[in-house]
Enzyme design. Sequence first.
Site, PDB file in Angstrom:
ATOM      1  N   ARG A 163      18.911  54.419  54.427  1.00 11.32           N
ATOM      2  CA  ARG A 163      18.191  54.663  55.447  1.00 11.32           C
ATOM      3  C   ARG A 163      18.843  54.546  56.495  1.00 11.32           C
ATOM      4  O   ARG A 163      20.456  54.706  57.060  1.00 11.32           O
ATOM      5  CB  ARG A 163      17.788  52.956  55.957  1.00 11.32           C
ATOM      6  CG  ARG A 163      16.865  52.508  54.764  1.00 11.32           C
ATOM      7  CD  ARG A 163      16.134  50.770  55.370  1.00 11.32           C
ATOM      8  NE  ARG A 163      16.943  50.738  55.644  1.00 11.32           N
ATOM      9  CZ  ARG A 163      17.186  49.023  56.798  1.00 11.32           C
ATOM     10  NH1 ARG A 163      15.913  48.367  56.717  1.00 11.32           N
ATOM     11  NH2 ARG A 163      18.114  48.760  57.067  1.00 11.32           N
TER      12      ARG A 163
ATOM     13  N   LYS B 195      24.956  37.568  61.743  1.00 15.54           N
ATOM     14  CA  LYS B 195      24.037  36.460  63.033  1.00 15.54           C
ATOM     15  C   LYS B 195      23.050  36.040  62.517  1.00 15.54           C
ATOM     16  O   LYS B 195      22.113  34.771  62.812  1.00 15.54           O
ATOM     17  CB  LYS B 195      24.183  37.518  64.084  1.00 15.54           C
ATOM     18  CG  LYS B 195      24.964  38.282  65.384  1.00 15.54           C
ATOM     19  CD  LYS B 195      24.957  38.761  66.571  1.00 15.54           C
ATOM     20  CE  LYS B 195      24.127  39.641  66.879  1.00 15.54           C
ATOM     21  NZ  LYS B 195      24.665  40.435  66.088  1.00 15.54           N
TER      22      LYS B 195
ATOM     23  N   ARG C   2      21.995  41.550  76.227  1.00 13.65           N
ATOM     24  CA  ARG C   2      23.015  41.893  75.683  1.00 13.65           C
ATOM     25  C   ARG C   2      23.441  42.505  76.310  1.00 13.65           C
ATOM     26  O   ARG C   2      24.595  43.887  76.003  1.00 13.65           O
ATOM     27  CB  ARG C   2      21.735  43.588  75.263  1.00 13.65           C
ATOM     28  CG  ARG C   2      21.677  43.214  73.502  1.00 13.65           C
ATOM     29  CD  ARG C   2      21.668  44.285  72.786  1.00 13.65           C
ATOM     30  NE  ARG C   2      21.085  44.445  71.477  1.00 13.65           N
ATOM     31  CZ  ARG C   2      20.631  44.452  70.309  1.00 13.65           C
ATOM     32  NH1 ARG C   2      19.604  44.871  70.750  1.00 13.65           N
ATOM     33  NH2 ARG C   2      20.936  44.359  69.461  1.00 13.65           N
TER      34      ARG C   2
ATOM     35  N   ARG D  45      25.562  53.177  67.389  1.00 11.60           N
ATOM     36  CA  ARG D  45      25.558  50.867  67.345  1.00 11.60           C
ATOM     37  C   ARG D  45      26.685  50.660  68.325  1.00 11.60           C
ATOM     38  O   ARG D  45      26.829  49.749  69.181  1.00 11.60           O
ATOM     39  CB  ARG D  45      24.619  50.746  66.631  1.00 11.60           C
ATOM     40  CG  ARG D  45      23.210  51.414  66.025  1.00 11.60           C
ATOM     41  CD  ARG D  45      22.129  50.743  64.874  1.00 11.60           C
ATOM     42  NE  ARG D  45      22.890  49.152  64.837  1.00 11.60           N
ATOM     43  CZ  ARG D  45      22.092  48.721  64.062  1.00 11.60           C
ATOM     44  NH1 ARG D  45      22.418  49.594  62.822  1.00 11.60           N
ATOM     45  NH2 ARG D  45      21.967  47.484  63.902  1.00 11.60           N
TER      46      ARG D  45
ATOM     47  N   ARG E 278      24.324  49.837  51.761  1.00  6.87           N
ATOM     48  CA  ARG E 278      23.640  49.846  51.644  1.00  6.87           C
ATOM     49  C   ARG E 278      22.824  50.566  50.759  1.00  6.87           C
ATOM     50  O   ARG E 278      22.731  51.763  51.351  1.00  6.87           O
ATOM     51  CB  ARG E 278      22.342  48.461  52.912  1.00  6.87           C
ATOM     52  CG  ARG E 278      23.204  47.705  53.066  1.00  6.87           C
ATOM     53  CD  ARG E 278      22.098  46.864  53.704  1.00  6.87           C
ATOM     54  NE  ARG E 278      21.475  47.605  55.823  1.00  6.87           N
ATOM     55  CZ  ARG E 278      21.508  46.524  56.553  1.00  6.87           C
ATOM     56  NH1 ARG E 278      21.615  45.134  56.419  1.00  6.87           N
ATOM     57  NH2 ARG E 278      21.076  46.916  57.580  1.00  6.87           N
TER      58      ARG E 278
END
Length: 224
Positions: A163, A16, A91, A174, A130
């Site tokens: 992370r 996004k 949201r 999430r 990542r």
Amino acid sequence: MAETNLILLGPPGAGKGTQAERLQADFALAHISTGDMLRAQVAQGTELGAEAQKFMNAGELVPDEVILGMIAQRISEQDAQDGFLLDGFPRNVEQADALAAMLVDGQRRLTAALLIEVSDDEVVRRLAGRRVCMKSGHVYHVEFDPPKHEDVCDQDGSRLIQREDDREETIRRRLEVYRRQTAPLIDYYEDAGVLRRFDGRRNPNEVHNHIRATVATLRMEDKL
Ligand SMILES: [Zn+2]
């Protein structure tokens, strides 16, 4: 010309942010990212930022009342008068109702809700791979952009870490929150006749071309 007011929907990791940057440039829209607004508050060490940080650390969403005031103020600013692109808001259906009320108050309307669709497994693949260097924050991806030596930064030799936000269990949490709270928005905007769907598995250029063409058509229809 009529204003172009857009909402960008999709799970974390759908791209996004990338699409928002491009659309902002294409159509001169104010790009309003709740994530950026919140991170700025956290960085500045405000009370609102500290409050928001607690929820973000737990992989939870920041409560509505913290967000709504910021949005109402932001969309009334000068650079948003010809149109805005909301990224990360609304949201949930309550926020969507609040936004609808704000727009009615300002005699404005939503042009489209753009949904970038990506499966949960693809999101995990993108985000959990990542790695970030401890020294300077250089970003790698174990699959798409690996360092020459495992867990070592090409540029400064410092160690690469995953992370907290990029751990699979955090991402899955999430995604659960997203499916529970945000997925009902898809029906909400479909019922309102403004939902447009895009295949987020395609590469970012293809997704961008498709979205840009769709928004351009909507703007032409508005002018007729
Ligand atoms: Zn580095």
